[in-house]
Scaffold this active site. Structure first.
Site, PDB file in Angstrom:
ATOM      1  N   ASP A  19       0.833  -1.206   0.000  1.00  0.00           N
ATOM      2  CA  ASP A  19       0.000   0.000   0.000  1.00  0.00           C
ATOM      3  C   ASP A  19       0.870   1.259   0.000  1.00  0.00           C
ATOM      4  O   ASP A  19       0.542   2.251  -0.652  1.00  0.00           O
ATOM      5  CB  ASP A  19      -0.924   0.006   1.222  1.00  0.00           C
ATOM      6  CG  ASP A  19      -1.731  -1.272   1.327  1.00  0.00           C
ATOM      7  OD1 ASP A  19      -2.230  -1.734   0.283  1.00  0.00           O
ATOM      8  OD2 ASP A  19      -1.842  -1.817   2.435  1.00  0.00           O
ATOM      9  N   ARG A  22       2.380   1.771  -3.490  1.00  0.00           N
ATOM     10  CA  ARG A  22       1.384   2.326  -4.408  1.00  0.00           C
ATOM     11  C   ARG A  22       1.187   3.820  -4.155  1.00  0.00           C
ATOM     12  O   ARG A  22       1.128   4.612  -5.098  1.00  0.00           O
ATOM     13  CB  ARG A  22       0.053   1.584  -4.263  1.00  0.00           C
ATOM     14  CG  ARG A  22       0.078   0.220  -4.896  1.00  0.00           C
ATOM     15  CD  ARG A  22      -1.256  -0.485  -4.785  1.00  0.00           C
ATOM     16  NE  ARG A  22      -1.206  -1.764  -5.484  1.00  0.00           N
ATOM     17  CZ  ARG A  22      -1.803  -2.863  -5.087  1.00  0.00           C
ATOM     18  NH1 ARG A  22      -2.541  -2.861  -3.993  1.00  0.00           N
ATOM     19  NH2 ARG A  22      -1.703  -3.979  -5.776  1.00  0.00           N
ATOM     20  N   HIS A  49      -5.215  -3.364   5.304  1.00  0.00           N
ATOM     21  CA  HIS A  49      -4.643  -3.712   4.005  1.00  0.00           C
ATOM     22  C   HIS A  49      -5.723  -4.141   3.014  1.00  0.00           C
ATOM     23  O   HIS A  49      -5.487  -4.948   2.139  1.00  0.00           O
ATOM     24  CB  HIS A  49      -3.607  -4.831   4.197  1.00  0.00           C
ATOM     25  CG  HIS A  49      -2.957  -5.298   2.925  1.00  0.00           C
ATOM     26  ND1 HIS A  49      -2.273  -4.457   2.083  1.00  0.00           N
ATOM     27  CD2 HIS A  49      -2.894  -6.530   2.372  1.00  0.00           C
ATOM     28  CE1 HIS A  49      -1.814  -5.153   1.050  1.00  0.00           C
ATOM     29  NE2 HIS A  49      -2.177  -6.412   1.202  1.00  0.00           N
ATOM     30  N   MET A  98       3.679  -7.267  -5.248  1.00  0.00           N
ATOM     31  CA  MET A  98       3.834  -7.957  -3.966  1.00  0.00           C
ATOM     32  C   MET A  98       5.282  -8.365  -3.747  1.00  0.00           C
ATOM     33  O   MET A  98       5.801  -8.273  -2.632  1.00  0.00           O
ATOM     34  CB  MET A  98       2.913  -9.181  -3.906  1.00  0.00           C
ATOM     35  CG  MET A  98       1.435  -8.821  -3.783  1.00  0.00           C
ATOM     36  SD  MET A  98       0.372 -10.258  -3.584  1.00  0.00           S
ATOM     37  CE  MET A  98       0.303 -10.880  -5.260  1.00  0.00           C
TER      38      MET A  98
END
Length: 198
Positions: A19, A22, A49, A98
Site C-alpha cells: 500500500d 502504491r 490492508h 507484492m
C-alpha cells in the site's frame, strides 16, 4: 485481547508495504516533480490492508492536490489491486508489486538484524505490549487490537510504534471508516484461527 505469553508481538508483522509503494508511486506520477523514492517515509498508509481500511497519510503533500485529485488518489491506493486484476482480465494478481513490497520489507528487516541499525517501517501489528502504544489515540486502541502504524525496527523486532502527529480531518474521517471495517475483519480472522478446523 488476551494473548499467549509466547506470542512474540515484537516480531510478528502484517506487511502493508504494498500500500505504501502504491501511494508513493501514484503520488509521484501525479506530481511529476518528485520520484517515488523521494516520498519514501514522507507519505505512508495506516489502518489495514484492504479497501477502505487503507488510510493514506500525505502530510504536507495534500496541498498539492485538488479535492477531486485527492479523492482519486485515495481510491486508487485503496483499490489498486483491483486495477491490476482488471488489467489482467481477472487472470492474475499484482504479483510483481507484492514481490517488490516483500523485498523492501525484508531488506529493511535484514538491515535492522544484521547491521544493528534502527529502521523506519510501517506494518500491521498487534498493539499488545508494544512500546509507544500508551501514546496512541484511545479511539484506536479501544476499538482494535491490530492496526498498521509507523514503527521502529531493531534487531530485536519492533522497538516502538507511533501515530502520525499531523493527521488532517479527512484522514481522521477515513480512520473512523477503517476502524469499523477492521473490527469485523479482525473478528473473522480470530474466529478462523480459534474455530474448528473441520
Amino acid at each position: 485481547m488476551l494473548l499467549s505469553a509466547s506470542f512474540p508481538t515484537r516480531k510478528v508483522f502484517g506487511i502493508t508495504t504494498l500500500d505504501n509503494l502504491r501511494l508513493e508511486q501514484f503520488l509521484s506520477c501525479h506530481l511529476q516533480t518528485v520520484t517515488a523514492a523521494d516520498l519514501l517515509g514522507d507519505v505512508f498508509t495506516i489502518g489495514g490492508h484492504s479497501g477502505e481500511t487503507i488510510v493514506p497519510v500525505l502530510h504536507s503533500w495534500t496541498h498539492n492536490l485538488t479535492e477531486d485529485e485527492y479523492k482519486a488518489l485515495v481510491h486508487r491506493v485503496q483499490f489498486g489491486g483491483d486495477e491490476v486484476v482488471k488489467a489482467k482480465n481477472g487472470k492474475g494478481s499484482a504479483t510483481l508489486s507484492m514481490a517488490t513490497a516483500a523485498y523492501r520489507f525484508v531488506s529493511n528487516l535484514l538491515t535492522a538484524i544484521v547491521d544493528g541499525v534502527v529502521v523506519d517501517e510501517v506494518s500491521f501489528v498487534n498493539l499488545y505490549t508494544l512500546n509507544g502504544v500508551d501514546k496512541l489515540p484511545s479511539f484506536i486502541t479501544s476499538e482494535v487490537d491490530y492496526f498498521s502504524l509507523p514503527l521502529k525496527l531493531s534487531k530485536d523486532g519492533i522497538d516502538s510504534v507511533s501515530f502520525p502527529h499531523d493527521i488532517n480531518q479527512l484522514e481522521f474521517s477515513m480512520i473512523d471508516v477503517a476502524l469499523k471495517k477492521l473490527k469485523g475483519d479482525i473478528a473473522k480472522g480470530v474466529n478462523l484461527v480459534s474455530g474448528p478446523k473441520l
